[in-house]
Design an enzyme around this catalytic site. Structure first.
Site, PDB file in Angstrom:
ATOM      1  N   SER A  34     -22.436  76.182  14.685  1.00 49.64           N
ATOM      2  CA  SER A  34     -22.098  74.760  14.719  1.00 49.64           C
ATOM      3  C   SER A  34     -23.332  73.890  14.468  1.00 49.64           C
ATOM      4  O   SER A  34     -24.028  74.081  13.477  1.00 49.64           O
ATOM      5  CB  SER A  34     -21.416  74.423  16.049  1.00 49.64           C
ATOM      6  OG  SER A  34     -20.868  73.123  16.013  1.00 49.64           O
ATOM      7  N   ASP A  42     -11.469  77.364  10.332  1.00 50.58           N
ATOM      8  CA  ASP A  42     -12.219  76.229  10.879  1.00 50.58           C
ATOM      9  C   ASP A  42     -12.171  75.085   9.884  1.00 50.58           C
ATOM     10  O   ASP A  42     -12.569  75.241   8.733  1.00 50.58           O
ATOM     11  CB  ASP A  42     -13.671  76.640  11.128  1.00 50.58           C
ATOM     12  CG  ASP A  42     -14.543  75.473  11.570  1.00 50.58           C
ATOM     13  OD1 ASP A  42     -13.999  74.515  12.162  1.00 50.58           O
ATOM     14  OD2 ASP A  42     -15.759  75.526  11.338  1.00 50.58           O
ATOM     15  N   HIS A  64     -14.015  78.010  14.606  1.00 49.70           N
ATOM     16  CA  HIS A  64     -15.333  77.376  14.510  1.00 49.70           C
ATOM     17  C   HIS A  64     -16.463  78.222  15.095  1.00 49.70           C
ATOM     18  O   HIS A  64     -17.613  78.072  14.697  1.00 49.70           O
ATOM     19  CB  HIS A  64     -15.273  76.015  15.218  1.00 49.70           C
ATOM     20  CG  HIS A  64     -16.485  75.177  15.036  1.00 49.70           C
ATOM     21  ND1 HIS A  64     -16.934  74.777  13.788  1.00 49.70           N
ATOM     22  CD2 HIS A  64     -17.363  74.636  15.931  1.00 49.70           C
ATOM     23  CE1 HIS A  64     -18.019  74.038  13.929  1.00 49.70           C
ATOM     24  NE2 HIS A  64     -18.309  73.949  15.214  1.00 49.70           N
TER      25      HIS A  64
END
Length: 430
Positions: free
Chosen positions: A177, A355, A408
């Protein structure tokens, strides 16, 4: 020698001894039955001239051959999310048992997918204010991307000075991320600053790299995943000209199309488009684990076991967005990837293909922009004769991979992500 001088010398030795062994070995954790089947150390490293910033870490030795296995520094995203989420949800040797909270300490169970089966891992709470990391005094400068790169580099130097047996181990930096903005410049900082560190490369999952580009690629991703119609997508392409973030204020038609698009996706879980957009306090929600980790980390016995300094922080939160004032001063990390490629470092960049926050299309686009030739073209990578995702390798020692059905972060497909990591870190084809 006077008694006063002897006392001062003894005091200095004690202080140095304390700093040399600032980490604590944790043999038991509340919620886990019996002694831990791995070696866990927790502690703080002081950052700054007065060591006013105290960065908290969890260090887990490799369960295979810690003296020779790679050393990985793992950073969570946010910015402001605790690395404890990585340890307990993504790639650590224990995980929270998914069960309804009953008022007692949530249970921990052993995992089969831990990256510590083949690597030593430091899970670092950063920036200051994340997890159990704190500052003894108010910070003079606002926390920033570039500032954090320097703090983490200082952390690493000091940590290794207290764990010198790991200096020669192959060293990697990893994260997912928002750490996509921190890891590439950190690799560059380590590479130019300390040749004692055996730096080999880095690993990034669903990395935020250029936020404007990633937001723009959400629209073609939504179209490819059948979330918006052909007609709406083609109209948006034609009228907005591929720019859905910085729209010309006079382009009212584009604004209307974006509103139509938002109506289609506003109740979607962008972190994994197949999962419900649900309340994390509901046991039916996949992310109920975020509620459990909050109960676990705020339990008094847990803090005592982890050797968290009393009174150092108030309530532990998974992601401390509210209380961290942050300067996003790195707008794109692509240039750092380019420099790291020139310097010859290996890299593994992977994306969960469900994601929408950082769609794989956006990651592929910036990788293409590096303009390196393909050495091993697009193909499936397999687990037990089943497709686990797709991969492609480049001449700059960069490997790109998708993880089929993942979102994600690695927590959505921990087994597949672990196998991918094991193959890559061992220099085997995926």
């Amino acid at each position: 020698m006077s008694l006063t001088l002897e006392f001062l010398l003894l005091l200095i030795v004690l202080i140095l001894s304390h700093h040399a062994h600032s980490g604590s070995i944790v043999k038991f954790l509340p919620g886990f039955e019996g002694p831990l089947p791995f070696e866990l150390e927790t502690g703080y490293i002081g950052i700054g001239e007065e060591e006013e910033v105290q960065l908290f870490y969890y260090f887990i030795k490799s369960e295979k051959n810690p003296e020779e296995d790679p050393l990985l520094l793992w950073l969570s995203g946010g910015p402001g999310c605790s690395s404890l989420t990585g340890l307990l949800f993504e790639n650590g040797p224990v995980a929270l048992k998914f069960e309804v909270y009953n008022g007692s300490v949530p249970s921990l169970v052993s995992t089969t997918y831990s990256w510590t089966k083949m690597a030593n891992i430091i899970f670092l709470d950063q920036p200051v204010g994340s997890g159990f990391s704190y500052s003894r005094t108010p910070l003079v400068d606002k926390i920033s991307d570039t500032g954090e790169v320097k703090r983490i580099y200082e952390f690493l130097q000091k940590w290794l000075s207290k764990h010198q047996q790991f200096f020669s181990n192959p060293f990697y930096v990893g994260g997912d991320s928002y750490s996509g903005m921190i890891v590439p410049p950190l690799v560059q900082e380590i590479g130019k600053g300390n040749y004692q560190i055996n730096l080999q490369g880095y690993i990034l999952g669903n990395p935020i790299t250029d936020t404007e580009s990633e937001q723009n690629y959400q629209i073609p991703y939504a179209h490819g995943m059948a979330l918006i119609s052909d007609e709406l997508y083609k109209s948006m392409e034609r009228i907005c000209k591929g720019n859905y973030v910085k729209v010309d204020s006079l382009n009212t038609k584009c604004y209307k199309l974006i509103k139509d698009y938002q109506k289609c996706i506003h109740k979607l879980n962008k972190y994994h488009i197949l999962l419900p957009d649900c309340d994390i306090t509901s046991p039916d929600c996949f992310l109920y684990r975020y509620t459990l980790i909050t109960f676990w980390a705020n339990n008094k016995s847990v803090r005592e076991a982890l050797q968290v300094n009393k009174g150092s922080i108030g309530k532990w939160v998974q992601c401390n967005y509210k209380n961290i004032s942050y300067n996003y001063d790195i707008k794109s990390s692509v240039a750092y990837h380019m420099k790291n490629s020139i310097d010859g470092y290996r890299s593994l960049i992977y994306n969960g293909d469900h994601d929408m926050m950082v769609p794989f299309l956006a990651t592929q686009a910036w990788i293409r922009s590096l303009n390196y030739s393909i050495t091993d073209d697009w193909k499936p990578w397999m687990i037990n004769d089943q497709i686990a995702g797709y991969t492609r390798s480049y001449s700059n020692k960069m490997t790109f991979a998708t993880i089929k059905g993942s979102g994600h972060t690695a927590e959505y497909k921990p087994k597949e992500t672990s196998i991918m990591f094991k193959r890559w870190i061992s220099a085997q084809p995926l």
